[in-house]
Design a protein around this motif. Structure first.
Motif, PDB file in Angstrom:
ATOM      1  N   VAL A  67       0.854  -1.183   0.000  1.00  0.00           N
ATOM      2  CA  VAL A  67       0.000   0.000   0.000  1.00  0.00           C
ATOM      3  C   VAL A  67       0.889   1.232   0.000  1.00  0.00           C
ATOM      4  O   VAL A  67       2.098   1.163   0.236  1.00  0.00           O
ATOM      5  CB  VAL A  67      -0.944   0.018   1.227  1.00  0.00           C
ATOM      6  CG1 VAL A  67      -1.858  -1.196   1.227  1.00  0.00           C
ATOM      7  CG2 VAL A  67      -0.163   0.106   2.537  1.00  0.00           C
ATOM      8  N   GLY A  68       0.280   2.366  -0.252  1.00  0.00           N
ATOM      9  CA  GLY A  68       1.000   3.634  -0.231  1.00  0.00           C
ATOM     10  C   GLY A  68       0.610   4.468   0.968  1.00  0.00           C
ATOM     11  O   GLY A  68      -0.331   4.144   1.708  1.00  0.00           O
ATOM     12  N   ALA A  69       1.334   5.566   1.165  1.00  0.00           N
ATOM     13  CA  ALA A  69       1.039   6.479   2.264  1.00  0.00           C
ATOM     14  C   ALA A  69       1.346   7.902   1.816  1.00  0.00           C
ATOM     15  O   ALA A  69       2.306   8.143   1.084  1.00  0.00           O
ATOM     16  CB  ALA A  69       1.861   6.125   3.501  1.00  0.00           C
ATOM     17  N   ILE A  70       0.503   8.824   2.261  1.00  0.00           N
ATOM     18  CA  ILE A  70       0.717  10.237   1.967  1.00  0.00           C
ATOM     19  C   ILE A  70       0.561  11.011   3.259  1.00  0.00           C
ATOM     20  O   ILE A  70      -0.363  10.756   4.042  1.00  0.00           O
ATOM     21  CB  ILE A  70      -0.255  10.751   0.880  1.00  0.00           C
ATOM     22  CG1 ILE A  70      -0.023  12.247   0.598  1.00  0.00           C
ATOM     23  CG2 ILE A  70      -1.711  10.485   1.244  1.00  0.00           C
ATOM     24  CD1 ILE A  70      -0.809  12.762  -0.599  1.00  0.00           C
ATOM     25  N   GLY A  71       1.490  11.937   3.523  1.00  0.00           N
ATOM     26  CA  GLY A  71       1.422  12.713   4.749  1.00  0.00           C
ATOM     27  C   GLY A  71       1.966  14.107   4.543  1.00  0.00           C
ATOM     28  O   GLY A  71       2.850  14.336   3.712  1.00  0.00           O
ATOM     29  N   ILE A  72       1.437  15.036   5.303  1.00  0.00           N
ATOM     30  CA  ILE A  72       1.903  16.417   5.265  1.00  0.00           C
ATOM     31  C   ILE A  72       2.364  16.824   6.657  1.00  0.00           C
ATOM     32  O   ILE A  72       1.805  16.381   7.659  1.00  0.00           O
ATOM     33  CB  ILE A  72       0.791  17.372   4.750  1.00  0.00           C
ATOM     34  CG1 ILE A  72       1.328  18.802   4.562  1.00  0.00           C
ATOM     35  CG2 ILE A  72      -0.414  17.367   5.667  1.00  0.00           C
ATOM     36  CD1 ILE A  72       0.364  19.732   3.833  1.00  0.00           C
ATOM     37  N   SER A  73       3.447  17.610   6.727  1.00  0.00           N
ATOM     38  CA  SER A  73       3.990  18.128   7.977  1.00  0.00           C
ATOM     39  C   SER A  73       4.433  16.956   8.859  1.00  0.00           C
ATOM     40  O   SER A  73       5.226  16.131   8.424  1.00  0.00           O
ATOM     41  CB  SER A  73       2.947  19.022   8.661  1.00  0.00           C
ATOM     42  OG  SER A  73       3.547  19.827   9.641  1.00  0.00           O
ATOM     43  N   LYS A  74       3.937  16.833  10.091  1.00  0.00           N
ATOM     44  CA  LYS A  74       4.294  15.693  10.933  1.00  0.00           C
ATOM     45  C   LYS A  74       3.931  14.383  10.241  1.00  0.00           C
ATOM     46  O   LYS A  74       4.662  13.387  10.337  1.00  0.00           O
ATOM     47  CB  LYS A  74       3.586  15.795  12.287  1.00  0.00           C
ATOM     48  CG  LYS A  74       3.707  14.547  13.173  1.00  0.00           C
ATOM     49  CD  LYS A  74       5.162  14.207  13.507  1.00  0.00           C
ATOM     50  CE  LYS A  74       5.252  12.898  14.279  1.00  0.00           C
ATOM     51  NZ  LYS A  74       6.657  12.479  14.499  1.00  0.00           N
ATOM     52  N   GLY A  75       2.825  14.370   9.511  1.00  0.00           N
ATOM     53  CA  GLY A  75       2.467  13.187   8.739  1.00  0.00           C
ATOM     54  C   GLY A  75       3.500  12.845   7.690  1.00  0.00           C
ATOM     55  O   GLY A  75       3.632  11.683   7.290  1.00  0.00           O
ATOM     56  N   GLY A  76       4.269  13.846   7.236  1.00  0.00           N
ATOM     57  CA  GLY A  76       5.316  13.610   6.249  1.00  0.00           C
ATOM     58  C   GLY A  76       6.433  12.748   6.771  1.00  0.00           C
ATOM     59  O   GLY A  76       6.912  11.839   6.085  1.00  0.00           O
ATOM     60  N   ASP A  77       6.904  13.014   7.999  1.00  0.00           N
ATOM     61  CA  ASP A  77       7.978  12.157   8.518  1.00  0.00           C
ATOM     62  C   ASP A  77       7.432  10.799   8.957  1.00  0.00           C
ATOM     63  O   ASP A  77       8.134   9.783   8.892  1.00  0.00           O
ATOM     64  CB  ASP A  77       8.781  12.850   9.625  1.00  0.00           C
ATOM     65  CG  ASP A  77       8.055  13.059  10.938  1.00  0.00           C
ATOM     66  OD1 ASP A  77       7.823  12.069  11.640  1.00  0.00           O
ATOM     67  OD2 ASP A  77       7.765  14.211  11.273  1.00  0.00           O
ATOM     68  N   LEU A  78       6.155  10.747   9.350  1.00  0.00           N
ATOM     69  CA  LEU A  78       5.580   9.458   9.715  1.00  0.00           C
ATOM     70  C   LEU A  78       5.509   8.506   8.516  1.00  0.00           C
ATOM     71  O   LEU A  78       5.803   7.309   8.646  1.00  0.00           O
ATOM     72  CB  LEU A  78       4.185   9.650  10.321  1.00  0.00           C
ATOM     73  CG  LEU A  78       4.151  10.107  11.781  1.00  0.00           C
ATOM     74  CD1 LEU A  78       2.737  10.460  12.203  1.00  0.00           C
ATOM     75  CD2 LEU A  78       4.735   9.040  12.700  1.00  0.00           C
ATOM     76  N   VAL A  79       5.144   9.012   7.343  1.00  0.00           N
ATOM     77  CA  VAL A  79       5.074   8.101   6.189  1.00  0.00           C
ATOM     78  C   VAL A  79       6.472   7.660   5.755  1.00  0.00           C
ATOM     79  O   VAL A  79       6.640   6.557   5.221  1.00  0.00           O
ATOM     80  CB  VAL A  79       4.292   8.718   5.007  1.00  0.00           C
ATOM     81  CG1 VAL A  79       2.866   9.038   5.420  1.00  0.00           C
ATOM     82  CG2 VAL A  79       4.976   9.939   4.420  1.00  0.00           C
ATOM     83  N   LEU A  80       7.496   8.499   6.001  1.00  0.00           N
ATOM     84  CA  LEU A  80       8.864   8.064   5.725  1.00  0.00           C
ATOM     85  C   LEU A  80       9.267   6.937   6.675  1.00  0.00           C
ATOM     86  O   LEU A  80       9.892   5.951   6.260  1.00  0.00           O
ATOM     87  CB  LEU A  80       9.833   9.243   5.867  1.00  0.00           C
ATOM     88  CG  LEU A  80       9.646  10.413   4.902  1.00  0.00           C
ATOM     89  CD1 LEU A  80      10.729  11.470   5.137  1.00  0.00           C
ATOM     90  CD2 LEU A  80       9.657   9.969   3.450  1.00  0.00           C
ATOM     91  N   SER A  81       8.909   7.063   7.949  1.00  0.00           N
ATOM     92  CA  SER A  81       9.208   6.001   8.907  1.00  0.00           C
ATOM     93  C   SER A  81       8.432   4.730   8.581  1.00  0.00           C
ATOM     94  O   SER A  81       8.963   3.614   8.698  1.00  0.00           O
ATOM     95  CB  SER A  81       8.884   6.469  10.327  1.00  0.00           C
ATOM     96  OG  SER A  81       9.764   7.492  10.749  1.00  0.00           O
ATOM     97  N   MET A  82       7.185   4.876   8.181  1.00  0.00           N
ATOM     98  CA  MET A  82       6.389   3.704   7.813  1.00  0.00           C
ATOM     99  C   MET A  82       7.036   2.939   6.661  1.00  0.00           C
ATOM    100  O   MET A  82       7.148   1.711   6.682  1.00  0.00           O
ATOM    101  CB  MET A  82       4.972   4.136   7.440  1.00  0.00           C
ATOM    102  CG  MET A  82       4.139   4.623   8.611  1.00  0.00           C
ATOM    103  SD  MET A  82       2.619   5.462   8.072  1.00  0.00           S
ATOM    104  CE  MET A  82       1.761   4.119   7.260  1.00  0.00           C
ATOM    105  N   THR A  83       7.491   3.663   5.640  1.00  0.00           N
ATOM    106  CA  THR A  83       8.094   3.018   4.477  1.00  0.00           C
ATOM    107  C   THR A  83       9.427   2.392   4.824  1.00  0.00           C
ATOM    108  O   THR A  83       9.822   1.366   4.251  1.00  0.00           O
ATOM    109  CB  THR A  83       8.277   4.051   3.348  1.00  0.00           C
ATOM    110  OG1 THR A  83       7.054   4.761   3.156  1.00  0.00           O
ATOM    111  CG2 THR A  83       8.647   3.383   2.032  1.00  0.00           C
TER     112      THR A  83
END
Length: 443
Positions: free
Chosen positions: A253-269
């Motif tokens: 699956v994919g993930a998209i995040g902005i701001s704090k969500g941006g670093d969270l999707v990097l950690s998820m991947t």
């Protein structure tokens, strides 16, 4: 749903009337009065005098009662017509040929206003477009009675999209399922320090064929009240919930995040198997704003120095220098080891981001990947764009209240380049996600 047939009949009817003297002015949008929020429309005006000067005003009121408006000054052609796809604005909130300028230049009437759309299923945002004689100025000081007006309903869910609240195990959020049997690429959607569940981007993604879970991770239902200590197993549970959905095209699956969500999707991947594509908008290459735990590992939050806050006029603050450099010795443990990821990254950078130093963070992320022989990334940079890069045609927000700071903060960017960046970015995000998710074969 969007009345394309009715719009065609209306154009035929207007054409049969011709352009006789004394014809009443009219304004309409094509292909019809209803569309998705992220879809462009063609605004046209007829029945004017040849070369008549007019002011066009657009306005809407969001669910909080916040009013937004824009104005642009135009001159009719020799036939008494205007077509915003060909006619240049001579002044107002924008100039030049901008077919959707009335929409992206909508400006809040009160300082620090930000467009909010919470109920994406029941109602659209209604944009009223009005035509006034002559060239006016302030959109709130135009005459009470326009020459003509119409309403464009801008919806967030295409007909057939299903909205499903999710309370499965620990997972809390809202699932948006496109119409049809699928399978569809699956996406997890994350926002930042606003908390709760934000639905507008997820509902639009579902309207374009992505089965999307907008995921709460604090400040919602029975979730933690803050994000000072997050565990990545929660996000892993959400990933597994989504990829096991019968209509999701797996195995990833994919993930998209902005701001704090941006670093969270990097950690998820980086750490969670089966996250194969991540879009980080205005994100950081390090874990931010609290500790992130996963199994026997902890990424501490990147350091901040509150003495670097700059106080501006009207209780407005600039926090762009508050966050530390991830490469400082004290912060190296916060850096996300992106080189471990097998998935693909899209880094989105507003070069005038005033929330934090996004250009630096993206540069450091790319350097780390290159140093480790990785080519699994793309980067998009937008000059004079700020932090809050939303789906296209969202009104530009220059500053708004920040729940952590307790005051309004500036987000950066300038209205026209930021808005044009959103128009360019939104389809590119979808292309990136399709590229890395649609070719999978479900196990």
């Amino acid at each position: 749903m969007f009345g394309a047939a009715a719009a065609r009949l209306l154009r035929v009817f207007r054409g049969s009337l011709g352009h006789r003297a004394g014809m009443a002015a009219c304004v309409w949008v094509e292909p019809g009065p209803k569309c998705l929020f992220d879809e462009p429309v063609r605004v046209r005006v007829g029945g004017l005098s040849p070369l008549q000067q007019v002011t066009l005003r657009a306005g809407l009121t969001d669910e909080k009662g916040e009013a937004f408006s824009s104005v642009a000054l135009y001159r009719a052609d020799e036939r008494g017509e205007l077509d915003l796809s060909r006619s240049p604005s001579l002044g107002g909130h924008y100039t030049g040929i901008e077919p959707m300028g009335l929409f992206w230049s909508l400006t809040p009437h009160t300082p620090f206003g930000r467009l909010v759309k919470r109920d994406v299923a029941a109602s659209p945002l209604r944009v009223r477009i009005e035509v006034f004689d002559g060239h006016g100025g302030d959109p709130r000081e135009l005459p009470e009675r326009p020459l003509a007006s119409c309403v464009n309903e801008r919806w967030f869910m295409r007909e057939g999209v299903t909205r499903i609240p999710v309370r499965e195990g620990r997972v809390r959020g809202v699932l948006f399922v496109p119409p049809g049997d699928g399978p569809f690429p699956g996406i997890i959607d994350l926002y930042g320090s606003v908390g709760g569940v934000v639905e507008h981007r997820a509902s639009l993604l579902a309207s374009h064929g992505f089965l999307t879970l907008t995921l709460g991770y604090f400040g919602f239902d029975d979730l933690p009240k803050d994000f000072l200590n997050l565990d990545l197993e929660y996000f892993e549970e959400a990933v597994n919930f989504l990829r096991h959905h019968s209509k999701v095209k797996g195995p990833g699956v994919g993930a998209i995040g902005i701001s704090k969500g941006g670093d969270l999707v990097l950690s998820m991947t980086t750490f969670i198997p089966h996250v194969t594509a991540a879009v980080s908008i205005g994100g950081c290459n390090a874990n931010t704003l609290g500790n992130l735990h996963y199994k026997n590992m902890t990424l501490p939050g990147l350091g901040v120095s509150l003495d670097r806050i700059r106080f501006l006029e009207s209780n407005l603050v600039d926090i762009s220098e508050v966050t530390d450099n991830p490469k400082d010795e004290a912060n190296k443990d916060s850096i996300i080891p992106l080189e471990k990821a097998e998935g693909h990254f899209l880094f989105v950078v507003g070069e005038d981001d005033k929330n934090w130093n996004t250009p630096l963070f993206a540069q450091q992320a790319v350097e780390r990947l290159k140093e480790n022989g990785k080519e699994n990334y793309e980067i998009l940079t937008y000059p004079e764009a700020g932090h809050l890069l939303e789906p296209c045609y969202f009104p530009f927000c220059s500053a708004s209240f920040h729940r952590l700071v307790g005051l309004p903060v500036i987000w950066g960017g300038k209205i026209k380049p930021h808005s044009l960046a959103q128009i360019d970015l939104w389809p590119r995000i979808q292309i990136f996600l399709r590229k890395h998710l649609e070719k999978q074969s479900k196990l």
